[in-house]
Design a protein around this motif. Structure first.
Motif, PDB file in Angstrom:
ATOM      1  N   HIS A 152       0.849  -1.182   0.000  1.00 37.50           N
ATOM      2  CA  HIS A 152       0.000   0.000   0.000  1.00 37.50           C
ATOM      3  C   HIS A 152       0.883   1.230   0.000  1.00 37.50           C
ATOM      4  CE1 HIS A 152      -3.680  -2.257   1.883  1.00 37.50           C
ATOM      5  NE2 HIS A 152      -3.110  -2.932   0.914  1.00 37.50           N
ATOM      6  N   ALA A 153       0.248   2.395  -0.147  1.00 41.84           N
ATOM      7  CA  ALA A 153       1.053   3.615  -0.202  1.00 41.84           C
ATOM      8  C   ALA A 153       0.673   4.559   0.926  1.00 41.84           C
ATOM      9  CB  ALA A 153       0.850   4.308  -1.536  1.00 41.84           C
ATOM     10  N   ASN A 154       1.642   5.363   1.327  1.00 40.99           N
ATOM     11  CA  ASN A 154       1.355   6.462   2.238  1.00 40.99           C
ATOM     12  C   ASN A 154       1.042   7.668   1.357  1.00 40.99           C
ATOM     13  OD1 ASN A 154       2.145   4.655   4.147  1.00 40.99           O
ATOM     14  ND2 ASN A 154       4.008   5.730   4.768  1.00 40.99           N
ATOM     15  N   ALA A 155      -0.201   8.079   1.350  1.00 40.24           N
ATOM     16  CA  ALA A 155      -0.588   9.171   0.451  1.00 40.24           C
ATOM     17  C   ALA A 155      -1.735   9.927   1.091  1.00 40.24           C
ATOM     18  CB  ALA A 155      -1.036   8.613  -0.894  1.00 40.24           C
ATOM     19  N   ASP A 156      -1.687  11.257   0.983  1.00 42.76           N
ATOM     20  CA  ASP A 156      -2.795  11.989   1.578  1.00 42.76           C
ATOM     21  C   ASP A 156      -3.394  13.040   0.653  1.00 42.76           C
ATOM     22  OD1 ASP A 156      -0.304  12.580   3.971  1.00 42.76           O
ATOM     23  OD2 ASP A 156      -0.489  13.667   2.086  1.00 42.76           O
ATOM     24  N   THR A 157      -3.069  12.930  -0.630  1.00 46.81           N
ATOM     25  CA  THR A 157      -3.771  13.782  -1.602  1.00 46.81           C
ATOM     26  C   THR A 157      -4.233  12.883  -2.743  1.00 46.81           C
ATOM     27  OG1 THR A 157      -1.805  14.188  -2.915  1.00 46.81           O
ATOM     28  CG2 THR A 157      -2.244  15.752  -1.145  1.00 46.81           C
ATOM     29  N   ALA A 158      -5.201  13.381  -3.505  1.00 50.22           N
ATOM     30  CA  ALA A 158      -5.685  12.585  -4.637  1.00 50.22           C
ATOM     31  C   ALA A 158      -4.549  12.378  -5.639  1.00 50.22           C
ATOM     32  CB  ALA A 158      -6.859  13.294  -5.294  1.00 50.22           C
TER      33      ALA A 158
ATOM     34  N   ALA B 143       0.244   0.365  -6.236  1.00 49.28           N
ATOM     35  CA  ALA B 143      -0.199   0.217  -4.847  1.00 49.28           C
ATOM     36  C   ALA B 143      -1.586  -0.424  -4.803  1.00 49.28           C
ATOM     37  CB  ALA B 143      -0.243   1.584  -4.159  1.00 49.28           C
ATOM     38  N   ALA B 144      -1.785  -1.277  -3.796  1.00 48.48           N
ATOM     39  CA  ALA B 144      -3.078  -1.972  -3.672  1.00 48.48           C
ATOM     40  C   ALA B 144      -3.968  -1.278  -2.648  1.00 48.48           C
ATOM     41  CB  ALA B 144      -2.840  -3.419  -3.276  1.00 48.48           C
ATOM     42  N   GLY B 145      -3.692  -0.022  -2.367  1.00 54.59           N
ATOM     43  CA  GLY B 145      -4.501   0.722  -1.409  1.00 54.59           C
ATOM     44  C   GLY B 145      -3.656   1.792  -0.755  1.00 54.59           C
ATOM     45  N   ILE B 146      -4.293   2.542   0.138  1.00 58.79           N
ATOM     46  CA  ILE B 146      -3.532   3.510   0.942  1.00 58.79           C
ATOM     47  C   ILE B 146      -3.447   2.954   2.352  1.00 58.79           C
ATOM     48  CG2 ILE B 146      -3.597   5.805   1.989  1.00 58.79           C
ATOM     49  CD1 ILE B 146      -4.614   6.928  -0.562  1.00 58.79           C
ATOM     50  N   GLY B 147      -2.221   2.816   2.824  1.00 58.47           N
ATOM     51  CA  GLY B 147      -2.031   2.260   4.164  1.00 58.47           C
ATOM     52  C   GLY B 147      -1.932   3.340   5.216  1.00 58.47           C
ATOM     53  N   LEU B 148      -1.672   4.557   4.775  1.00 59.01           N
ATOM     54  CA  LEU B 148      -1.596   5.657   5.735  1.00 59.01           C
ATOM     55  C   LEU B 148      -1.941   6.954   5.025  1.00 59.01           C
ATOM     56  CD1 LEU B 148      -0.837   6.989   8.455  1.00 59.01           C
ATOM     57  CD2 LEU B 148       1.529   7.069   7.662  1.00 59.01           C
ATOM     58  N   CYS B 149      -3.104   7.496   5.384  1.00 59.68           N
ATOM     59  CA  CYS B 149      -3.471   8.824   4.904  1.00 59.68           C
ATOM     60  C   CYS B 149      -3.348   9.731   6.117  1.00 59.68           C
ATOM     61  CB  CYS B 149      -4.897   8.788   4.355  1.00 59.68           C
ATOM     62  SG  CYS B 149      -5.514  10.403   3.901  1.00 59.68           S
ATOM     63  N   ARG B 150      -2.288  10.547   6.131  1.00 58.04           N
ATOM     64  CA  ARG B 150      -2.064  11.430   7.284  1.00 58.04           C
ATOM     65  C   ARG B 150      -2.984  12.633   7.115  1.00 58.04           C
ATOM     66  NH1 ARG B 150       3.687   9.906   6.344  1.00 58.04           N
ATOM     67  NH2 ARG B 150       4.550   9.073   8.280  1.00 58.04           N
ATOM     68  N   THR B 151      -3.829  12.859   8.105  1.00 54.53           N
ATOM     69  CA  THR B 151      -4.823  13.930   7.921  1.00 54.53           C
ATOM     70  C   THR B 151      -4.307  15.297   8.344  1.00 54.53           C
ATOM     71  OG1 THR B 151      -5.747  13.364  10.076  1.00 54.53           O
ATOM     72  CG2 THR B 151      -6.810  12.415   8.149  1.00 54.53           C
ATOM     73  N   GLU B 152      -3.138  15.359   8.957  1.00 56.47           N
ATOM     74  CA  GLU B 152      -2.720  16.649   9.517  1.00 56.47           C
ATOM     75  C   GLU B 152      -2.422  17.706   8.457  1.00 56.47           C
ATOM     76  OE1 GLU B 152      -1.793  13.855  10.884  1.00 56.47           O
ATOM     77  OE2 GLU B 152       0.308  13.389  10.513  1.00 56.47           O
TER      78      GLU B 152
ATOM     79  N   THR C  45     -13.197  12.739   0.146  1.00 54.01           N
ATOM     80  CA  THR C  45     -13.925  12.327  -1.057  1.00 54.01           C
ATOM     81  C   THR C  45     -12.951  12.194  -2.226  1.00 54.01           C
ATOM     82  OG1 THR C  45     -15.802  13.588  -0.234  1.00 54.01           O
ATOM     83  CG2 THR C  45     -15.918  12.876  -2.521  1.00 54.01           C
ATOM     84  N   ALA C  46     -12.044  13.172  -2.351  1.00 52.30           N
ATOM     85  CA  ALA C  46     -11.102  13.136  -3.482  1.00 52.30           C
ATOM     86  C   ALA C  46     -10.190  11.913  -3.384  1.00 52.30           C
ATOM     87  CB  ALA C  46     -10.279  14.419  -3.496  1.00 52.30           C
ATOM     88  N   VAL C  47      -9.692  11.639  -2.180  1.00 51.97           N
ATOM     89  CA  VAL C  47      -8.781  10.499  -2.018  1.00 51.97           C
ATOM     90  C   VAL C  47      -9.527   9.188  -2.257  1.00 51.97           C
ATOM     91  CG1 VAL C  47      -7.314   9.263  -0.378  1.00 51.97           C
ATOM     92  CG2 VAL C  47      -7.229  11.751  -0.470  1.00 51.97           C
ATOM     93  N   LEU C  48     -10.749   9.096  -1.730  1.00 53.17           N
ATOM     94  CA  LEU C  48     -11.528   7.858  -1.923  1.00 53.17           C
ATOM     95  C   LEU C  48     -11.848   7.641  -3.404  1.00 53.17           C
ATOM     96  CD1 LEU C  48     -13.945   8.038   1.144  1.00 53.17           C
ATOM     97  CD2 LEU C  48     -12.101   6.381   0.778  1.00 53.17           C
TER      98      LEU C  48
END
Ligand code: PEP
Ligand code: MG
Length: 886
Positions: free
Chosen positions: A543-549, A560-569, A608-611
């Motif tokens: 998975h990827a660490n990603a927090d923007t679309a 990547a097979a998903g996001i493993g960490l979306c840091r919201t800060e 919503t954008a990331v999903l």
């Protein structure tokens, strides 16, 4: 009783630990019936015994003598025989190749008497004296430490006296005098005569090779290449064959495929009328194998057929050293050859395509580190100036830096440097390690500079013959480049440019990005084949660490097979800072709720954008983690602003109120303070707002026909109670939003206490994700923001660790916490999903550990996703036989 000596007839290629790579491969070639001069190998066991006690082990002498008798019987020639002497070469050869690092002594057995016998038997007096002077030189240097320059000075004087330009033109009389001069130098330095007894020469040589295991440069090379320091080296003793026996003789090195690009077809360098080390040292310029085909078609044809046999036997690129003595070809060495990262991929895929190896094996022939290297940028030469020179593209990459001319200057420099040398030798190693790139004016793809640079994955251009290299500048035509000037070298094209060139992304990256097709490009098709195969066998998902679309989309393109960490800060920064300030300054519930209400739609849009970008794949959204002061101006800055306002007699206003708040929340150790789940429990409504935003985003995506799969992750949990409280609140929020798909709630494991109490935490967690950045910080008590720059360099030198534990997982400590938590968690919840989202998730060595620890996925930055995919596949395929093709 230990057996310390193996005849070449007795060993095979599997015995590399005992016989070293060279010895095991000489034995293998002997078994294959290839023309290898007779000889034997003294084992690494003997070396280790020597290193322990300082003396050759008991029984070794007798074994060597017995094996020597065998060689003598086979060749009908005796060591020390004054009429027809047997001569020997003594070469080091450890488990892993250390090019040029250790010792070789040729022509053992020559003395004042046998030199005359050799001259008579060979009918070539000049050759006999040339061999003798080489022995004194190599033996003097290696066994007694006589500085090489002393011999070089005598050699230069002899050339001058004879009025010739090269050593090859020195006549018999000059060489005889040179031997006398060398012997004088030897006596003056060693305080004794050059040993005349051939047996003494042999045993001193064996001892010196053993001792060379611990020379400074060998130790440095091993540290750099991660070769264990306690392996020891074997010694190979072989009957001499002579490449310096006239124009019908010569010596060369060859590869069964191009080690730089992996292209099919033999590649090699040949040096007529020369002895072994001359080629590797890059001292004289060589000719190609085509030229050998012209000079000696029979030997050339034989060589090609042997190379084909070797590739079939080793099922890999082989490199070989050979000698032709009077038109007869001899094999002196073979091994699975070192290669560039690009060649590693191309060759592995080719061999799999040819059916010589399986795709699983192909996967084991490449590494994540090599793939990472291929993802480095290259020069953008669109507007580049004309190249200063073109040399041999010896090790790919794009390097710019200021020019330095010696190893010490390279090692002392602070910024990036390019080490420019006429040619390099093992003493240049510290400089080569320190430099960004290496440029030489002499030598080919097999010169010392090329071989070592390739091994290090360092950019290298060699043999740029137009360069006239001086002590502090080099000249090309009318251009002079002085120490401190900037140049750029391109290890893929061999071009050398003035100044610093801009760089462009690698072709591999562009292919991942979908900007280039793989068809027709051997490297891209190889990367496609091997990463694709890795995905089919891997047990760990990536998975990827990603927090923007945008990051999420790139992560998808990179596999990547998903996001493993979306840091919201990050979503609280920029213009939204003001809302966070209002939240922090809120004096009552109402003010707080209104600030949160303004943040809610913004967060909802983010999610919503990331999903949408990750539709159909899991997106693990972590609730806010850092301490709140990170969103406010610094205490110093505010104090200053307020003081200035007051000095001007003004009301500091908003700044004044902020300062009070910052003082209120100020912490001595914020990374150990009010952050993560603690913040969620102390700031009412904060986590609930985020959970609501996730729920609303998911509901909106689902209503729009999407397939949103968010998960909620709670950071910095140390006690199950913390998680239970957040979980209860989150569940309530989720159930209040309509049309929300099921959302799992899990926890990060990044506090040692959480790892140790994982059995208590697991019932409240749908999944674990190891935050190994914090876990490392807290397990070692290292501040992750401070220590790496402060003292890790020294810690590495002191051997506390080989690589920073923030880079590669500390298996014994932090790794044990991971294993413990997985075990305890799964013992109460067998289906517990566990992943890792610290930086280690993209580190090749760490990925292997996470596979072994039974995790379900690793998560890393998008750019490292391909590397992690490859390593996950490699880990699943298993270790397999270790190939020394680094
Ligand atoms: C971690 O601690 O490993 C982690 C992923 O969280 P962060 O780096 O954001 O603290
Ligand atoms: Mg963390």
């Amino acid at each position: 009783m230990s057996r310390y000596v193996f005849d070449f007839n007795d060993g095979n290629k599997e015995l590399q630990d005992l016989l070293g790579g060279k010895g095991a491969n000489l034995a293998e070639m002997t078994r294959m019936g290839l023309p290898v001069p007779p000889g034997f190998t003294v084992t690494t066991d003997a070396c280790r015994a020597y290193l322990r006690t300082g003396a050759l082990p008991d029984g070794l002498f007798q074994e060597v003598e017995d094996h020597l008798r065998l060689i003598e019987a086979r060749l009908g020639r005796r060591l020390g025989d004054s009429a027809d002497p047997l001569l020997l070469s003594v070469r080091s050869g450890g488990r892993f190749s250390m090019p040029g690092m250790m010792e070789t002594i040729l022509d053992i057995g020559l003395n004042d008497t046998t030199v005359l016998g050799l001259a008579r038997r060979s009918g070539d007096e000049r050759f006999a004296w040339d061999s003798y002077r080489r022995l004194i030189q190599m033996f003097g240097k290696t066994v007694f430490g006589v500085p090489g320059e002393q011999f070089d000075a005598e050699l230069a004087a002899a050339r001058e006296a004879a009025g010739v330009a090269t050593d090859a033109e020195l006549g018999t009389a000059a060489l005889r005098e040179l031997v006398a001069a060398y012997q004088k130098r030897f006596f003056a330095y060693a305080g004794r005569d050059f040993p005349q007894a051939p047996h003494e020469q042999l045993y001193s040589a064996i001892t010196a090779v053993f001792a060379s295991w611990n020379t400074e440069r060998a130790v440095l090379y091993r540290r750099q290449e991660h070769i264990p320091g306690d392996l020891g080296t074997a010694v190979n003793v072989m009957a001499m064959v002579f490449g310096n026996h006239g124009t019908n003789s010569g010596t060369g090195v060859a590869f069964t495929r191009d080690p730089a690009t992996g292209r099919r077809g033999v590649y090699g360098d040949y040096l007529p009328n020369a002895q072994g080390e001359d080629v590797v040292a890059g001292i004289r310029n060589t000719v190609g194998l085509d030229e050998l085909a012209r000079m000696d078609p029979a030997s050339h044809a034989r060589l090609l057929s042997i190379m084909e046999k070797l590739e079939l036997r080793y099922r890999d690129l082989c490199d070989i050293e050979f000698t032709i003595e009077d038109g007869k070809l001899w094999m002196l060495q073979t091994r699975v050859g070192k290669r560039t990262p690009a060649a590693a991929f191309v060759i592995a895929a080719q061999l799999a395509g040819e059916g010589l190896i399986t795709d699983d094996e192909a996967l084991l022939r490449v590494t994540g580190g090599q793939l990472a290297h291929l993802m480095f940028p290259a020069f953008d030469t669109t507007n580049a100036p004309a190249p200063l020179a073109i040399g041999v593209p010896a090790s790919p990459g794009a390097a710019s830096g200021t020019v330095v001319f010696d190893s010490a200057a390279a090692a002392a420099a602070t910024g990036p440097v390019i080490l420019v040398r006429h040619e390099t030798n093992p003493d240049d190693l510290p400089g080569m390690i320190a430099a960004q790139g290496i440029l030489t004016s002499r030598g080919g793809k097999t010169s010392h500079a090329a071989v070592v640079a390739r091994g290090m994955g360092k950019t290298c251009v060699c043999g740029a013959e137009d360069l006239e290299v001086g002590p502090s500048s080099f000249r090309v035509g009318d251009t002079v480049v002085s120490e401190g000037d900037v140049i750029s070298i391109d290890g893929t094209t061999g071009r050398v440019y003035p100044g610093e060139l801009p760089v462009r992304p690698s072709a591999v990256v562009r292919w991942f990005e979908g900007e280039l097709p793989s068809t027709g490009d051997p490297l891209l098709t190889a990367v496609e084949r091997l990463t694709g195969h890795a995905d089919t066998v891997a047990k760990l998902a990536v998975h990827a660490n990603a927090d923007t679309a945008a990051d999420a989309e790139r992560a998808r393109r990179f596999g990547a097979a998903g996001i493993g960490l979306c840091r919201t800060e990050h979503m609280f920064l920029g213009e939204r800072r003001e809302l966070v300030e209002r939240l922090i300054l809120a004096t009552g519930d109402e003010e707080r709720q209104s600030a949160l209400a303004e943040l809610l739609p913004l967060q909802r849009d983010d999610f919503t954008a990331v999903l949408a970008a990750m539709d159909g794949l899991p997106v693990t959204i972590r609730l806010i983690d850092p301490p709140l002061h990170e969103f406010l101006p610094s205490l110093e800055e505010l104090t200053d602003r307020v003081a200035r306002a007051q000095a001007r007699g003004e009301d500091p206003g908003h700044d004044g109120r902020l300062l009070v708040a910052v003082r209120r929340i100020h912490e001595q150790n914020p990374m150990l303070g009010l952050r993560g789940v603690r913040l969620g429990l102390m700031v009412p409504g904060l986590f609930a707002m985020q959970v609501r935003a996730v729920a609303q985003a998911a509901a909106a995506r689902a209503a729009a026909g999407g397939d949103p799969r968010p998960e909620i992750m709670v950071p910095l949990v140390a006690s199950v109670r913390e998680l239970e409280l957040v979980r209860a609140e989150a569940s309530q929020v989720l159930s209040a939003v309509e049309g929300v798909p099921p959302i799992r709630i899990g926890t990060m494991i990044e506090v040692p206490r959480a790892a140790l109490t994982a059995g208590e935490i697991a019932p409240a967690a749908d999944f674990f994700s190891f935050g190994t950045n914090d876990l490392t910080q807290m397990a070692w008590g290292f501040s992750r923001d401070d220590v790496e720059g402060a003292f890790f360099g020294r810690y590495r030198e002191l051997g506390v660790f080989a690589t920073s534990p923030f880079e590669t997982i500390d298996v014994a400590g932090v790794g044990e916490l991971v294993r413990t938590a997985v075990h305890r968690g799964r013992s109460v919840r067998p289906d517990l999903v566990a992943g890792v989202c610290g930086e280690h998730g993209g580190d090749p060595d760490s990925v292997r550990f996470f596979h072994d620890a039974g995790l379900n996925y690793v998560s890393c930055s998008p750019f490292r996703v391909p590397v992690a995919r490859l390593e996950a596949g490699r880990a699943a395929v298993g270790d397999g036989p270790v190939s020394d093709s680094r």
